[in-house]
Scaffold this motif. Structure first.
Motif, mmCIF file in Angstrom:
data_model
loop_
_atom_site.group_PDB
_atom_site.id
_atom_site.type_symbol
_atom_site.label_atom_id
_atom_site.label_comp_id
_atom_site.label_asym_id
_atom_site.label_seq_id
_atom_site.Cartn_x
_atom_site.Cartn_y
_atom_site.Cartn_z
ATOM 1 N N VAL A 186 30.467 38.325 66.013
ATOM 2 C CA VAL A 186 29.263 38.672 65.257
ATOM 3 C C VAL A 186 28.695 37.458 64.534
ATOM 4 N N ASP A 187 27.382 37.301 64.635
ATOM 5 C CA ASP A 187 26.696 36.223 63.934
ATOM 6 C C ASP A 187 26.237 36.688 62.552
ATOM 7 N N ARG A 188 25.637 37.863 62.476
ATOM 8 C CA ARG A 188 25.214 38.415 61.202
ATOM 9 C C ARG A 188 24.963 39.913 61.348
ATOM 10 N N ILE A 189 25.020 40.621 60.220
ATOM 11 C CA ILE A 189 24.752 42.057 60.179
ATOM 12 C C ILE A 189 23.698 42.288 59.104
ATOM 13 N N GLU A 190 22.647 43.001 59.459
ATOM 14 C CA GLU A 190 21.575 43.279 58.507
ATOM 15 C C GLU A 190 21.603 44.758 58.125
ATOM 16 N N ILE A 191 21.547 45.008 56.833
ATOM 17 C CA ILE A 191 21.620 46.363 56.299
ATOM 18 C C ILE A 191 20.250 46.767 55.758
ATOM 19 N N GLY A 192 19.707 47.861 56.290
ATOM 20 C CA GLY A 192 18.436 48.375 55.800
ATOM 21 C C GLY A 192 18.632 49.290 54.616
ATOM 22 N N GLU A 193 17.552 49.604 53.934
ATOM 23 C CA GLU A 193 17.616 50.529 52.807
ATOM 24 C C GLU A 193 17.791 51.960 53.309
ATOM 25 N N ALA A 194 18.624 52.717 52.634
ATOM 26 C CA ALA A 194 18.873 54.111 53.025
ATOM 27 C C ALA A 194 17.706 54.997 52.596
#
Length: 551
Positions: free
Chosen positions: A509-517
């Motif tokens: 994995v290079d990066r993980i992006e978390i969106g707003e719930a």
């Protein structure tokens, strides 16, 4: 009037930057020649001053400095050398001694083979400045030639250093070739493995010291059978570990010319810019795989720093998780509680670092629990691994198609177009050459010549201008194919994993992006994007709906 008594200091020097004509250039022969001359003249030989292995381009040499000190103290009043180049090859410094210092302290200077004697004010002293200048030119020319040879050797992939990197040794059959040192190579592999799992430089050094593994400098003196004369703790240091982890020699590449001297007169080393380094790939056997190297480079680029948590347990996702809206790294937050039965419990979650630092005016919380994130990532990796296992070709085509944003043809088409264009350029150049020959032979008139020449030149210019873009497209397609294949072959190893760890995450994995719930009734919907290594332009959107992740 009685003749002046001369107390003579004989000076001899030999260096690699001087011509050595067999036995006649040796220190002993210089000394013997000058002693005979002193005896013949009836002078007193006080001392012999010798510098062996020192360059004449500067005067910071132990022998010559002792000579100057004795001359200033009046211990000697005549300095005798074989020739001017023995005393030095620096025109300016040489003149300061012979023109100013020696006359002021009443010290005579003789260069025997050059016929120079400062007591005689004749043509010999007049030409001394020119001889000194020629001697300096010789040093400059020699330095230029030596540098050119060393550069050519480095560009051909030959090892030109003094000491091989830790983990390698010189090939007994070729001192410019490196072979693996089986005694120290396992330590190098261990260092890269620990770093690939997310360990810091400091923790790696501590682990090596705890296991009693000798550091590179300590091992050097152990092998020589000598005690380490340096005043240090003789332990592994953070910087030593960092230098090893950033050295391309361990993947089979030779990178040299990182530093150099300012001029042939100065031995001080200065760092060179990276574009001046000499890099040659595949010069020797690699100790570590390219996969581990890429993982370590990726960790360095992310600048992962795991802050201490309240209970000392650090998250495996630290440094990989980012806010999808503001781009800040996510902050790991730990909450501790007590179950009804008295057992201690903990919740580990991530929130937007920008929000944690500056509040709701900067961003929103974007919170997600680590156990949920871990399960979603684990499920996605296993599904991708199963896909790669059962239909790798289709997966590769999908990745290449998604990465190829400009919608160009695939690698084969790009290569074919590049080949056709290059062939046409050669044909046009041949046509233009024939056209010139026909014109001068009188076969075609001037008007036809000009028309055809303009046509061919216009087409040729267009083709030549298009070549760089075609080469870029072909290279891009080749890289896309390699990346897609490499990623598919890597991830297919993880079809049966049941637990995530840092080593797996950093490898895949290079990066993980978390969106707003978002709340939709009783459901909490949140988008998570995983950017895998080697296929970084391909993202996978995941929505948490009713506890189920859908791709």
């Amino acid at each position: 009037m009685a003749e002046k008594t001369y107390n003579v200091g004989i000076y001899c020097r030999l260096s690699n930057d001087d011509e050595r004509d067999g036995e006649s250039a040796s220190i002993e022969n210089q000394k013997l020649l000058l002693q005979r001359y002193v005896q013949k003249q009836g002078w007193n030989e006080v001392d012999t001053y010798i510098d062996d292995g020192y360059s004449g381009t500067n005067f910071q040499r132990p022998g010559v400095q002792r000579l100057i000190t004795d001359a200033k103290a009046g211990r000697i009043n005549l300095i005798l050398v074989k020739d001017l180049s023995r005393f030095g090859r620096n025109y300016i410094e040489f003149g300061q001694y012979t023109d100013y210092l020696f006359p002021s302290i009443g010290c005579r200077f003789i260069a025997l083979n050059n016929g120079v004697d400062t007591m005689r004010r004749d043509e010999s002293t007049d030409i001394m400045c020119f001889l000194n200048l020629f001697n300096e030119f010789y040093s400059r020319d020699t330095s230029r030639k030596v540098k050119a040879v060393r550069k050519a050797c480095a560009e051909s992939g030959k090892f030109m250093g003094t000491y091989p990197a830790f983990g390698y040794r010189r090939d007994p059959a070729d001192k410019h070739h490196l072979i693996i040192d089986e005694e120290t190579a396992p330590t190098v592999r261990r260092i890269f493995t620990m770093r690939a799992s997310g360990m810091t430089f400091r923790k790696i050094a501590i682990a090596l010291n705890d296991d009693g593994i000798p550091s590179p400098s300590v091992l050097y003196y152990l092998r020589k059978g000598q005690a380490d004369p340096r005043r240090s703790n003789h332990l592994w240091a953070d910087q030593t570990v960092k230098n090893i982890l950033r050295n391309e020699v361990y993947i089979g590449n030779m990178v040299q010319g990182k530093s150099g001297t300012l001029s042939y007169k100065s031995r001080k080393l200065v760092a060179k810019s990276e574009d001046e380094w000499i890099r040659v790939e595949g010069t020797h056997e690699a100790i570590i795989s390219r996969d581990i190297w890429d993982t370590v480079v990726s960790i360095d680029q992310k600048k992962v720093r795991k802050a201490e948590t309240s209970d000392g347990i650090k998250s495996i996702f630290t440094g990989l998780v980012y806010c999808a809206d503001c781009g800040f790294k996510m902050y790991n937050r730990v909450e501790r509680f007590i179950y009804r039965d008295g057992r201690p419990g903990r919740y580990s979650s991530f929130i937007c670092g920008n929000y944690a630092r500056n509040g709701k005016n900067a961003c929103t919380v974007h919170t997600i629990y680590e156990n949920i994130l871990k399960q979603l990532i684990l499920t996605n990796i296993r599904e991708k691994a199963q896909h790669a296992m059962h239909d790798q070709k289709r997966l590769m085509e999908q990745i290449i198609r998604m990465k190829d944003k400009e919608k160009h043809s695939l690698a084969a088409s790009c290569e074919q177009e590049l080949k056709i264009t290059a062939t046409r350029i050669k044909e046009l150049e041949k046509l233009m050459q024939n056209l010139y020959e026909d014109k001068y032979a009188g076969v075609i008139p001037q008007t036809v010549f000009q028309t055809l020449m303009k046509k061919y030149e216009t087409e040729r210019a267009q083709k030549v201008a298009a070549m760089p873009d075609l080469e870029r497209k072909a290279r891009k397609q080749t890289e896309n194919c390699y990346d897609a294949k490499h990623w598919a072959e890597t991830i297919r190893r993880y079809t049966e994993i049941t637990e995530l760890d840092e080593a797996i995450l950093f490898e895949l994995v290079d990066r993980i992006e978390i969106g707003e719930a978002e709340k939709q009734g009783t459901m909490r919907i949140q988008t998570i994007k995983i950017f895998y290594r080697y296929v970084a332009n391909v993202d996978v959107a995941m929505e948490e709906k009713e506890g189920r992740a859908t791709i």
